[in-house]
Design a protein around this motif. Structure first.
Motif, PDB file in Angstrom:
ATOM      1  N   ASN A  10      12.135  29.296  11.007  1.00 32.87           N
ATOM      2  CA  ASN A  10      13.402  29.795  10.472  1.00 32.87           C
ATOM      3  C   ASN A  10      13.137  30.972   9.531  1.00 32.87           C
ATOM      4  O   ASN A  10      11.986  31.296   9.241  1.00 32.87           O
ATOM      5  CB  ASN A  10      14.151  28.678   9.748  1.00 32.87           C
ATOM      6  N   LYS A  11      14.244  31.547   9.073  1.00 33.89           N
ATOM      7  CA  LYS A  11      14.108  32.755   8.251  1.00 33.89           C
ATOM      8  C   LYS A  11      14.561  32.540   6.815  1.00 33.89           C
ATOM      9  O   LYS A  11      15.531  31.831   6.559  1.00 33.89           O
ATOM     10  CB  LYS A  11      14.958  33.888   8.851  1.00 33.89           C
ATOM     11  N   LEU A  12      13.838  33.176   5.898  1.00 31.87           N
ATOM     12  CA  LEU A  12      14.263  33.236   4.509  1.00 31.87           C
ATOM     13  C   LEU A  12      15.326  34.325   4.365  1.00 31.87           C
ATOM     14  O   LEU A  12      15.131  35.435   4.870  1.00 31.87           O
ATOM     15  CB  LEU A  12      13.080  33.642   3.631  1.00 31.87           C
ATOM     16  N   GLY A  16      16.523  33.619  -0.910  1.00 30.53           N
ATOM     17  CA  GLY A  16      15.422  32.677  -0.870  1.00 30.53           C
ATOM     18  C   GLY A  16      15.749  31.372  -0.184  1.00 30.53           C
ATOM     19  O   GLY A  16      15.021  30.388  -0.328  1.00 30.53           O
ATOM     20  N   ARG A  17      16.843  31.356   0.585  1.00 26.41           N
ATOM     21  CA  ARG A  17      17.225  30.120   1.266  1.00 26.41           C
ATOM     22  C   ARG A  17      16.654  30.048   2.682  1.00 26.41           C
ATOM     23  O   ARG A  17      16.477  31.074   3.330  1.00 26.41           O
ATOM     24  CB  ARG A  17      18.757  30.041   1.367  1.00 26.41           C
ATOM     25  N   VAL A  18      16.400  28.827   3.156  1.00 28.68           N
ATOM     26  CA  VAL A  18      16.046  28.577   4.549  1.00 28.68           C
ATOM     27  C   VAL A  18      16.788  27.357   5.041  1.00 28.68           C
ATOM     28  O   VAL A  18      16.931  26.394   4.288  1.00 28.68           O
ATOM     29  CB  VAL A  18      14.573  28.172   4.769  1.00 28.68           C
ATOM     30  N   SER A  19      17.181  27.389   6.274  1.00 30.08           N
ATOM     31  CA  SER A  19      17.723  26.185   6.896  1.00 30.08           C
ATOM     32  C   SER A  19      16.587  25.214   7.176  1.00 30.08           C
ATOM     33  O   SER A  19      15.564  25.592   7.739  1.00 30.08           O
ATOM     34  CB  SER A  19      18.421  26.539   8.212  1.00 30.08           C
ATOM     35  N   ALA A 107       6.720  35.142   3.371  1.00 29.41           N
ATOM     36  CA  ALA A 107       7.541  36.303   3.031  1.00 29.41           C
ATOM     37  C   ALA A 107       8.899  36.212   3.706  1.00 29.41           C
ATOM     38  O   ALA A 107       9.930  36.085   3.057  1.00 29.41           O
ATOM     39  CB  ALA A 107       6.833  37.590   3.442  1.00 29.41           C
ATOM     40  N   GLU A 108       8.901  36.238   5.026  1.00 29.69           N
ATOM     41  CA  GLU A 108      10.164  36.279   5.737  1.00 29.69           C
ATOM     42  C   GLU A 108      10.359  35.069   6.635  1.00 29.69           C
ATOM     43  O   GLU A 108      11.363  34.377   6.536  1.00 29.69           O
ATOM     44  CB  GLU A 108      10.220  37.558   6.581  1.00 29.69           C
ATOM     45  N   ARG A 109       9.370  34.828   7.456  1.00 32.56           N
ATOM     46  CA  ARG A 109       9.506  33.731   8.393  1.00 32.56           C
ATOM     47  C   ARG A 109       8.800  32.476   7.893  1.00 32.56           C
ATOM     48  O   ARG A 109       7.772  32.549   7.240  1.00 32.56           O
ATOM     49  CB  ARG A 109       8.966  34.153   9.763  1.00 32.56           C
ATOM     50  N   VAL A 110       9.405  31.336   8.210  1.00 30.63           N
ATOM     51  CA  VAL A 110       8.963  30.055   7.666  1.00 30.63           C
ATOM     52  C   VAL A 110       8.773  29.073   8.815  1.00 30.63           C
ATOM     53  O   VAL A 110       9.653  28.924   9.656  1.00 30.63           O
ATOM     54  CB  VAL A 110      10.026  29.480   6.705  1.00 30.63           C
ATOM     55  N   ALA A 111       7.618  28.392   8.845  1.00 29.60           N
ATOM     56  CA  ALA A 111       7.376  27.386   9.880  1.00 29.60           C
ATOM     57  C   ALA A 111       7.466  25.984   9.274  1.00 29.60           C
ATOM     58  O   ALA A 111       6.753  25.664   8.329  1.00 29.60           O
ATOM     59  CB  ALA A 111       5.997  27.599  10.502  1.00 29.60           C
ATOM     60  N   ILE A 121       5.218  23.079   5.323  1.00 28.12           N
ATOM     61  CA  ILE A 121       5.879  24.370   5.469  1.00 28.12           C
ATOM     62  C   ILE A 121       4.811  25.448   5.353  1.00 28.12           C
ATOM     63  O   ILE A 121       4.060  25.476   4.378  1.00 28.12           O
ATOM     64  CB  ILE A 121       6.968  24.556   4.389  1.00 28.12           C
ATOM     65  N   TRP A 122       4.735  26.298   6.384  1.00 26.88           N
ATOM     66  CA  TRP A 122       3.642  27.282   6.479  1.00 26.88           C
ATOM     67  C   TRP A 122       4.178  28.689   6.695  1.00 26.88           C
ATOM     68  O   TRP A 122       5.279  28.882   7.226  1.00 26.88           O
ATOM     69  CB  TRP A 122       2.756  26.959   7.688  1.00 26.88           C
ATOM     70  N   ASN A 123       3.351  29.638   6.368  1.00 31.27           N
ATOM     71  CA  ASN A 123       3.485  30.971   6.926  1.00 31.27           C
ATOM     72  C   ASN A 123       3.121  30.856   8.403  1.00 31.27           C
ATOM     73  O   ASN A 123       2.056  30.312   8.728  1.00 31.27           O
ATOM     74  CB  ASN A 123       2.515  31.907   6.196  1.00 31.27           C
TER      75      ASN A 123
END
Lengths: 152, 152
Positions: A10-12, A16-19, A107-111, A121-123
């Motif tokens: 998902n995306k930040l 600074g939020r992520v689903s 930074a932008e994408r969140v795994a 939760i990883w880069n």
DNA sequence: CAGATTATCCCATTGAATCCCATAATTACC
DNA sequence: GGTAATTATGGGATTCAATGGGATAATCTG
């Protein structure tokens, strides 16, 4: 379902939020605190995540140990002091604090990576490399999972 | 929620007041005494904090030790004699007595550090160093928290 | 007992976290 | 393959926590 499975990207956003993946939210839906507990992994550049119920069980375990052991102090300081309660907003999102983002170099994408009873939760790039390493090691060792209660 | 989690930085004002983090206050909200109990840590330059209910449980534990043993005397003198009951004002703040501030070398900024069933109050710089040490030791020992009743 | 000092209560400000709604993308289902 | 439902994302509006300071009450002191 009660296990965190699979990997989701998902995306930040700017705030600074992520689903949190819907299937992870489903695992946590029975709990009183609607959100996750997250802290910096002390083994990887990643974030450890779980529900509050698991943290409470951890706390109870710690209470059983020697009240004054150094190891216990080190663990509570590494885990409870570092842990953040991140509640879902109305749309199932959390805000990842800067200290966690820095630790995991996100930074932008969140795994979101399922680990069974917990998740990480990883880069995404870092996780891919990590996963390749892990698979290689498992292959070399011909590691096998012994199933509990399985006498086959 | 019944756990003290995470670390919060707040400020001492000129009158010596600090806000207790809202989430910590929430943990204590069910108790009869609206405030915290605090005493000097005998392991660290820090202040130990908890709710009155936990002090009562601590008292019961101490009672189970040999009556009049030196250890029991030492514990009661170090903990109960030193403990201060610090009540919240209308805005959730407490006043930290000078003897506690001196012991923790707190001047302006105050770190509230969750430890699960209890919490600590530190000078922020001192705590950062302490936490880094703890994380390093945990990493080296490969220490893990075992969940009670978890056979994984 | 009066004056001075300290502690407690109450309200104002500010800045960040949360809520709420709108839209886009994805998935599931006829 | 098209339609409905769910999920992900973006941004404005609102609430709440942290903090600062004045007013009132309690305590100490000479």
């Amino acid at each position: 379902m009660a296990l965190f499975l699979s990997t989701f990207m998902n995306k930040l956003d700017k705030k600074g939020r992520v689903s949190v993946p819907a299937s992870f939210r489903l695992v946590l839906s029975g709990q009183s605190f609607q959100g996750i507990v997250a802290f910096r992994s002390y083994k990887f550049p990643a974030i450890e995540g779980m529900g509050l119920d698991r943290m409470q069980r951890l706390s109870e375990s710690v209470d059983q140990l020697d009240l004054f052991s150094e190891t216990q102090e080190d663990l509570t300081t590494s885990i409870f002091a570092d842990a953040q309660m991140l509640g879902f907003d109305g749309d199932g999102r959390i805000v990842l604090p800067q200290i966690l983002l820095d630790h995991a170099k996100i930074a932008e994408r969140v795994a979101f990576v399922g680990q069974g009873a917990t998740f990480q939760i990883w880069n995404p790039e870092a996780f891919e490399a990590h996963q390749n390493e892990a698979r290689k090691r498992v292959q070399e060792k011909q590691a096998t999972l012994k199933l509990r209660g399985d006498h086959a």
